[in-house]
Structures are given as C-alpha cells and as structure tokens.
Design a protein around this motif. Sequence first.
Motif, mmCIF file in Angstrom:
data_model
loop_
_atom_site.group_PDB
_atom_site.id
_atom_site.type_symbol
_atom_site.label_atom_id
_atom_site.label_comp_id
_atom_site.label_asym_id
_atom_site.label_seq_id
_atom_site.Cartn_x
_atom_site.Cartn_y
_atom_site.Cartn_z
ATOM 1 N N TYR A 37 5.681 43.303 -41.913
ATOM 2 C CA TYR A 37 6.076 42.046 -42.558
ATOM 3 C C TYR A 37 6.002 40.913 -41.547
ATOM 4 N N SER A 38 5.421 39.795 -41.965
ATOM 5 C CA SER A 38 5.407 38.579 -41.153
ATOM 6 C C SER A 38 6.121 37.479 -41.924
ATOM 7 N N PHE A 39 7.007 36.764 -41.246
ATOM 8 C CA PHE A 39 7.693 35.655 -41.896
ATOM 9 C C PHE A 39 6.718 34.501 -42.134
ATOM 10 N N LYS A 40 6.970 33.772 -43.202
ATOM 11 C CA LYS A 40 6.026 32.782 -43.717
ATOM 12 C C LYS A 40 5.503 31.822 -42.645
ATOM 13 N N ASP A 41 6.394 31.316 -41.787
ATOM 14 C CA ASP A 41 5.983 30.315 -40.797
ATOM 15 C C ASP A 41 5.106 30.897 -39.695
ATOM 16 N N PHE A 42 4.990 32.251 -39.649
ATOM 17 C CA PHE A 42 4.246 32.872 -38.554
ATOM 18 C C PHE A 42 3.058 33.707 -39.038
ATOM 19 N N ARG A 43 2.678 33.519 -40.281
ATOM 20 C CA ARG A 43 1.538 34.264 -40.786
ATOM 21 C C ARG A 43 0.236 33.677 -40.236
ATOM 22 N N GLU A 44 -0.735 34.593 -40.034
ATOM 23 C CA GLU A 44 -2.040 34.235 -39.473
ATOM 24 C C GLU A 44 -1.936 33.685 -38.055
ATOM 25 N N LYS A 45 -0.907 34.132 -37.329
ATOM 26 C CA LYS A 45 -0.751 33.734 -35.926
ATOM 27 C C LYS A 45 -0.847 34.929 -34.981
ATOM 28 N N GLY A 46 -1.269 36.087 -35.514
ATOM 29 C CA GLY A 46 -1.482 37.249 -34.661
ATOM 30 C C GLY A 46 -0.319 38.202 -34.545
ATOM 31 N N SER A 47 0.765 37.919 -35.261
ATOM 32 C CA SER A 47 1.955 38.761 -35.154
ATOM 33 C C SER A 47 1.678 40.206 -35.575
ATOM 34 N N GLN A 48 1.060 40.383 -36.752
ATOM 35 C CA GLN A 48 0.828 41.744 -37.227
ATOM 36 C C GLN A 48 -0.216 42.477 -36.384
ATOM 37 N N LYS A 49 -1.208 41.751 -35.889
ATOM 38 C CA LYS A 49 -2.191 42.385 -35.000
ATOM 39 C C LYS A 49 -1.506 42.898 -33.745
ATOM 40 N N SER A 109 -2.276 42.023 -24.077
ATOM 41 C CA SER A 109 -1.441 41.661 -25.229
ATOM 42 C C SER A 109 -1.931 40.338 -25.785
ATOM 43 N N ILE A 110 -1.395 39.967 -26.921
ATOM 44 C CA ILE A 110 -1.751 38.692 -27.525
ATOM 45 C C ILE A 110 -0.847 37.612 -26.946
ATOM 46 N N ASN A 111 -1.446 36.550 -26.458
ATOM 47 C CA ASN A 111 -0.690 35.486 -25.796
ATOM 48 C C ASN A 111 0.439 34.951 -26.664
ATOM 49 N N GLU A 112 1.577 34.729 -26.014
ATOM 50 C CA GLU A 112 2.739 34.082 -26.627
ATOM 51 C C GLU A 112 3.411 34.929 -27.699
ATOM 52 N N ILE A 113 3.056 36.214 -27.796
ATOM 53 C CA ILE A 113 3.738 37.105 -28.739
ATOM 54 C C ILE A 113 4.414 38.209 -27.947
ATOM 55 N N PHE A 164 11.558 57.667 -35.973
ATOM 56 C CA PHE A 164 11.383 56.388 -36.670
ATOM 57 C C PHE A 164 11.620 55.241 -35.698
ATOM 58 N N TYR A 165 10.527 54.690 -35.198
ATOM 59 C CA TYR A 165 10.573 53.560 -34.275
ATOM 60 C C TYR A 165 10.351 52.264 -35.042
ATOM 61 N N ASN A 166 11.073 51.221 -34.635
ATOM 62 C CA ASN A 166 10.895 49.905 -35.254
ATOM 63 C C ASN A 166 10.721 48.847 -34.173
ATOM 64 N N PHE A 167 9.975 47.795 -34.540
ATOM 65 C CA PHE A 167 9.615 46.785 -33.563
ATOM 66 C C PHE A 167 9.719 45.392 -34.179
ATOM 67 N N ILE A 168 10.051 44.420 -33.318
ATOM 68 C CA ILE A 168 10.160 43.017 -33.725
ATOM 69 C C ILE A 168 9.184 42.211 -32.881
ATOM 70 N N SER A 169 8.438 41.329 -33.524
ATOM 71 C CA SER A 169 7.582 40.418 -32.774
ATOM 72 C C SER A 169 8.246 39.046 -32.734
ATOM 73 N N TYR A 170 8.138 38.397 -31.567
ATOM 74 C CA TYR A 170 8.710 37.059 -31.370
ATOM 75 C C TYR A 170 7.615 36.092 -30.942
ATOM 76 N N ILE A 171 7.645 34.904 -31.510
ATOM 77 C CA ILE A 171 6.757 33.825 -31.095
ATOM 78 C C ILE A 171 7.642 32.618 -30.781
ATOM 79 N N GLY A 172 7.568 32.161 -29.544
ATOM 80 C CA GLY A 172 8.413 31.040 -29.139
ATOM 81 C C GLY A 172 9.887 31.344 -29.251
#
Length: 264
Positions: free
Chosen positions: A204-216, A127-131, A174-182
Amino acid sequence: MRSNKVLDQVSKIEDMEIQLTKFNSKRALSKIDKRLEVRKIGNCSLIYEPNSPNSIYYNRVKGFGMKDIDKLDQILDIYREQNIIPCFDMTPNNINGEVSTALFNHGYTVFEQLAFMQVIPKVYEGSINEIDIVEVTKENAEEFVNIVIESNGGMDIDASVIKRRAPYFYKPNFYNFISYIGGKVAGIGSLFINNKEGYIANDYSFKDFREKGSQKALLMYRINKAKELGLEKLYTDVEFGSISHNNMQKLGLETVFVNSYWTK
C-alpha cells in the motif's frame, strides 16, 4: 512434461495462498475474532468465515473444476447454511466452457482477474534515493498497526485490539516494512513465510506518495530480505495488466498464471 511443471507451480502457489489467508484471519484488525474454516469437498478447498459473511477474501472456493462440477449444489448449500455467497477462485486449468456455464447458470460472473507471479530471491544493490525502509519490530509494532488502520480509511479499532494484534506483525513467519519519504510514512508491505518460500503481500502507498518509488523500494527490500533469510522462491499476486504488474515484471518477477474470480 512442461505443463505438469506449470500445474505443480499452480498447486504450490494455491497452497501458499491458503496458508496466508489462514494467518491473515488470525491477525485481522476487527472487533470480533475471525472463525475461519477450511473444508475439503472433492478437489475443492472451501474457505469460509461466518463472522465476515460479506468478505470475498475470506469466503472463497478454490480448486473447483470439471472433476467437482457435480458437487456444485452441495458446495453452495454449505455456504448457504452460513448465509454466505462465496467467490469462486478459478485457476486457468480449472475453467472451461462447461464450468463457466455451470457457474453462470447459478448467477456467477467474472469480476476480477489477478496475476500470480514468482521470482527466485536475489540481491538488488543500492537503494532508491530519499526512500528509507524500516522493519517492524516489537518496539514499533503498535505504531505500524495504526498505520495499517489509516491505510484502510481509519477503522474504529479499540486500543485493546491493537495491543493484542500487534505481536502478529513481527513474527518469524511474517515480516512487515514501512517506507518513509522525507520522514513521512509513504507505504507499507509484508513478507509471509511458509517453510522455504515466501509471499509478498499487503502493498500500500499513501496517496501523496504514489508513483514516487515507494513500492519499488519496498519490493526490492523484501526480495533482498528473502535472499538473506535463505528462501528459495517468492510469490505474489497483482491486478492483471496494472502498473504494478508491469513494474514487477521489470524487477524480474514472472507471471505463472492468471486467476479469474467469479461472484454474484
């Protein structure tokens, strides 16, 4: 023979996308229930929603091309009766100079292109660290709906609508998922299932978490989930040439075709 296989894939993706549109109309977070209709005219599928006349997504013509160019006025009249200006959702096999001219003569021009992609589900190790990824269930469905509302700029939705729509977000198809960082919500994504195939959507990625690997992380998780569920193929769409398009290619998704969207 190869071109026939490509067109078969185009047809399958188009059918899947129509099924997803129908489902989305049922779960839509709106004060007024959707009344989506799909009508066939020749080779065309006319999608329209009288309660959302300004929605490009819910008011589209799919399958229009040379075989139905003589029906263009008839098609436009059907939408005109509903006070709707449709979007023409054009696959590359249906667009040529004559079709383009016909649309242009009625005031239509291209405003967007989307790449439709596919992948055979496989397992991504690790997995991606911290996500952290959490699946939406009955227990957290209303919380998830509120996250969706926030991602859309904070729509004014009654609590009764949230409660009524929440069960749509944890259905077997229809499955849905939430990513959390910190510990904070970073992004969301869904997986729609039709028979043995799936459609990755609603990223969708919230503005403060874009380009941090959430969508990947969400993408990898959903592909793993599809493999676990025994799905044979996954599809998705993305803005052509975007960072997301590039990132999906890096994860093994291949572009099948690029649609052009014509509107006034």
